[in-house]
Design a protein around this motif. Sequence first.
Motif, mmCIF file in Angstrom:
data_model
loop_
_atom_site.group_PDB
_atom_site.id
_atom_site.type_symbol
_atom_site.label_atom_id
_atom_site.label_comp_id
_atom_site.label_asym_id
_atom_site.label_seq_id
_atom_site.Cartn_x
_atom_site.Cartn_y
_atom_site.Cartn_z
ATOM 1 N N SER A 259 0.859 -1.186 0.000
ATOM 2 C CA SER A 259 0.000 0.000 0.000
ATOM 3 C C SER A 259 0.893 1.231 0.000
ATOM 4 C CB SER A 259 -0.921 -0.003 1.233
ATOM 5 O OG SER A 259 -0.161 -0.003 2.423
ATOM 6 N N SER B 166 -0.199 6.140 3.231
ATOM 7 C CA SER B 166 -1.544 5.727 3.628
ATOM 8 C C SER B 166 -1.515 4.994 4.967
ATOM 9 C CB SER B 166 -2.158 4.827 2.553
ATOM 10 O OG SER B 166 -1.435 3.626 2.455
ATOM 11 N N GLU C 271 -7.340 -3.606 6.877
ATOM 12 C CA GLU C 271 -7.745 -2.928 5.641
ATOM 13 C C GLU C 271 -6.639 -1.959 5.230
ATOM 14 O OE1 GLU C 271 -11.996 -1.340 4.171
ATOM 15 O OE2 GLU C 271 -11.174 -0.286 5.900
ATOM 16 N N ARG D 123 -4.952 0.502 1.728
ATOM 17 C CA ARG D 123 -5.315 1.332 0.565
ATOM 18 C C ARG D 123 -4.438 0.978 -0.617
ATOM 19 N NH1 ARG D 123 -8.319 2.129 4.253
ATOM 20 N NH2 ARG D 123 -9.293 4.110 4.881
ATOM 21 N N ARG E 187 -5.683 -1.887 -6.737
ATOM 22 C CA ARG E 187 -6.840 -2.738 -7.010
ATOM 23 C C ARG E 187 -6.368 -4.111 -7.475
ATOM 24 N NH1 ARG E 187 -12.134 -1.722 -7.640
ATOM 25 N NH2 ARG E 187 -11.715 0.518 -7.426
ATOM 26 N N SER F 220 -11.562 -4.145 -0.651
ATOM 27 C CA SER F 220 -12.073 -3.170 0.316
ATOM 28 C C SER F 220 -12.970 -2.159 -0.392
ATOM 29 C CB SER F 220 -10.902 -2.457 0.992
ATOM 30 O OG SER F 220 -11.361 -1.348 1.744
ATOM 31 N N VAL F 221 -13.852 -1.559 0.368
ATOM 32 C CA VAL F 221 -14.721 -0.528 -0.210
ATOM 33 C C VAL F 221 -13.910 0.702 -0.623
ATOM 34 C CG1 VAL F 221 -16.741 -1.288 1.057
ATOM 35 C CG2 VAL F 221 -15.206 0.375 2.094
ATOM 36 N N TYR F 222 -12.685 0.836 -0.106
ATOM 37 C CA TYR F 222 -11.835 1.960 -0.470
ATOM 38 C C TYR F 222 -10.938 1.633 -1.657
ATOM 39 C CZ TYR F 222 -13.291 3.508 4.134
ATOM 40 O OH TYR F 222 -14.037 3.874 5.211
ATOM 41 N N GLY F 223 -11.085 0.461 -2.245
ATOM 42 C CA GLY F 223 -10.294 0.103 -3.408
ATOM 43 C C GLY F 223 -9.097 -0.762 -3.104
ATOM 44 N N SER G 155 -8.913 -6.028 1.904
ATOM 45 C CA SER G 155 -9.358 -6.237 3.284
ATOM 46 C C SER G 155 -9.156 -7.705 3.629
ATOM 47 C CB SER G 155 -10.829 -5.835 3.434
ATOM 48 O OG SER G 155 -11.283 -6.094 4.746
#
Length: 733
Positions: A510, A514, A532, A534, A537, A587-590, A593
Amino acid sequence: MTAQPLVHQSKQLRADVAVGERTDVPLTRLMVELQAERRMTATRWASGSVSEKELREQRAATDRAANEFRRAADGALAATGREDDHYVAELKHGLADLAAFRERADARSGDADRTIGYYSDLVDHIIRVYQNEFSHAEDPELIQESGLVVTVFTVSEMVARETTILAMAGPSRRLSPSGFAEFVNSVGSQRYQYDEWVAPYLTAEDKAAYDQVFASDGWKTKVRIEDAVISDHQNTASGIELPKEADAWQAAYDEFAPRLAALDAKQGRALLVHADAKATQLENEVIWLIVGNGAAVFAVAAVIVLTTRSVLRRLRGLHQRTVAIAEDTLPDVVARLQRGQPVDDDALPAVSGDRDEVGRISDAFARVVSVSVDGHARLAAERQGFGMFAAGIASRTGNLVSRQLALTDELQDAFGHDEELLARLMRSDQLTVGMRRQIENLLILAGGEIPDPHTEPMRVADLLREAAAEVEDFRRIERQSLDEISVAPRVISEISHLLAELLDNATRFSPPQSKVVIRAELVTDGLLVEIEDRGPRVTAATYEEMNGRLHSAPPYSVLAENAHRLGLFVVGHIAEQLGATVTLRRSVYGGTSAVVILPEELLVPTEPVRAGKEAPRAAATPAPAPGPLDERKPELVLHAKTGAAGRRTPERSPERPVRSRTPVPSATRDGDAKPALPERIPQAHIAEQLRAPHAPETGVHQDAATPEEVADAWADYEHGTQTVEEELRQDQP
């Protein structure tokens, strides 16, 4: 076999030949004319270069072929005394709608695909008439030759459909996705059917004739265009754009199509000749049966039946034994060998020594199984031996690393007043801790276990902090945990190692600026820990591959191929031992998770801190001076883990003052691993004059801290620690 069935077959063949001789030529001509009209209709619909006069002339030719077929079919049925064939009736019924679909085409009314599909259905009816022409025959050769004729007509129809589809593209050379898919299917179908069902069954003469067609420039151009359309097309918003080579299709098709149709018609005529000869042969067999010796035939048949049944019975038994060994016994044996368990020799097939063919096959299979089992046994022994060797190396190396950590701890105690040196010692400690974790990884993958020295449960908050402390980039980790639950002592080290691997993976993959968030909360199945990040993708296929590593124990060959990313294998191994589940998902943040579910049996309630036990400590230790004293730089205490498998907490130097406040989650505790962040020790480096103790305050009895008070105190602690680290970095040159 009696003469009556043969006579019946002969009559049926004679009738089929009579119908075929009357209808095959008109039927073939009708199919060719329908294919031509279908192509012209598609071209005109797509605003192609087909004039109204050309289309009208082609329709007239189709009508003549249709009328000729009707007359021939009616005459053949009248001559043979048969009822109208089902497929012939369907074809006549379809031809009755020809005028209506022509009107739709002229008016461009409705769907073009439906109109073109109507012509294709008529051609399919014609092919089914051919297919049903000798359905009464029971001769394998005749059935095979009949199937060959049907297949050559089908291949020609597939090529004709390709012509129609390309005509539908029009001058813009654009197809709909469904049209392009039909084109690709037609190309694959005609190539496969010719290679598998036509070429192997043609005579040498017929195959040479077809090869001449396939060697022609027109056919080569056709193949080149097919390949170009499939490989060089462009997907656009308005459809599939075909390459420019598609414009040369019609000229190439006009070159080879008449020759291909002539060869197909020749195959149909050859089938009629063969059927007539077979009818004659059947009649001769009837005569032979009448005058022959039926008794000899029955005797031979009886011997054959008895012998065949005996052989089939033994073969059936051999087949059943073979399947049972291959599907059940052998996999179970291999699995037991891989687990290091003994194998029962009685479960394996043994050599019987039978001398007949079936017995030899059975003995050969038994020898193959024996060699396979011996090979797997050797591999299992080598794997176990290598695992023990690797575990020994890991244990010895771990001892050296533990000594290194102990030395770092001693240096910290001796030179704790030097802030720059202390920061470097912290860096060295982090790298050494990471080295120890890699050694423990080797120990785990080699089949060993990490001994756990903890004797008391550990709160989840402390467990998350211990796991984060093993990560080199621990400052990026943000922890959110519960205080109301703890982890059993026997699994603390394993869970900490599992979470440290996932945290290390999250920080490495990551962006450095972040945050990596680790949170824990109770759920129905136990304790949920989610990590989780960042990071970039990841595709669904990659998640499936990574989760596969988490849920299966790989052989050494797979570990060798993935030596640079063994963390997931280690996590999966530990999770299997704990009975936990680990799943990676988007993850919903891209980012990614990682969800860890620890079973409920690994958790224990957290015992509340009793005020009576804390009051003496508060009274014995003088309270720190308030105000500006807390704002000075505190001493950073370095914590190191010692022992290959043991994890200890360094004792606090007695000269270092301890703050007497409401109990907060301490950085260390008995049996706990080293924390992720250093502790703040107020007044450790302030001027000597300010170290004079103040008058002791009156001891006040304090109740046990509530979870809210603990959370607030812990937030203050973390904020202060981060402030100190920033100041240290600013002071360094």
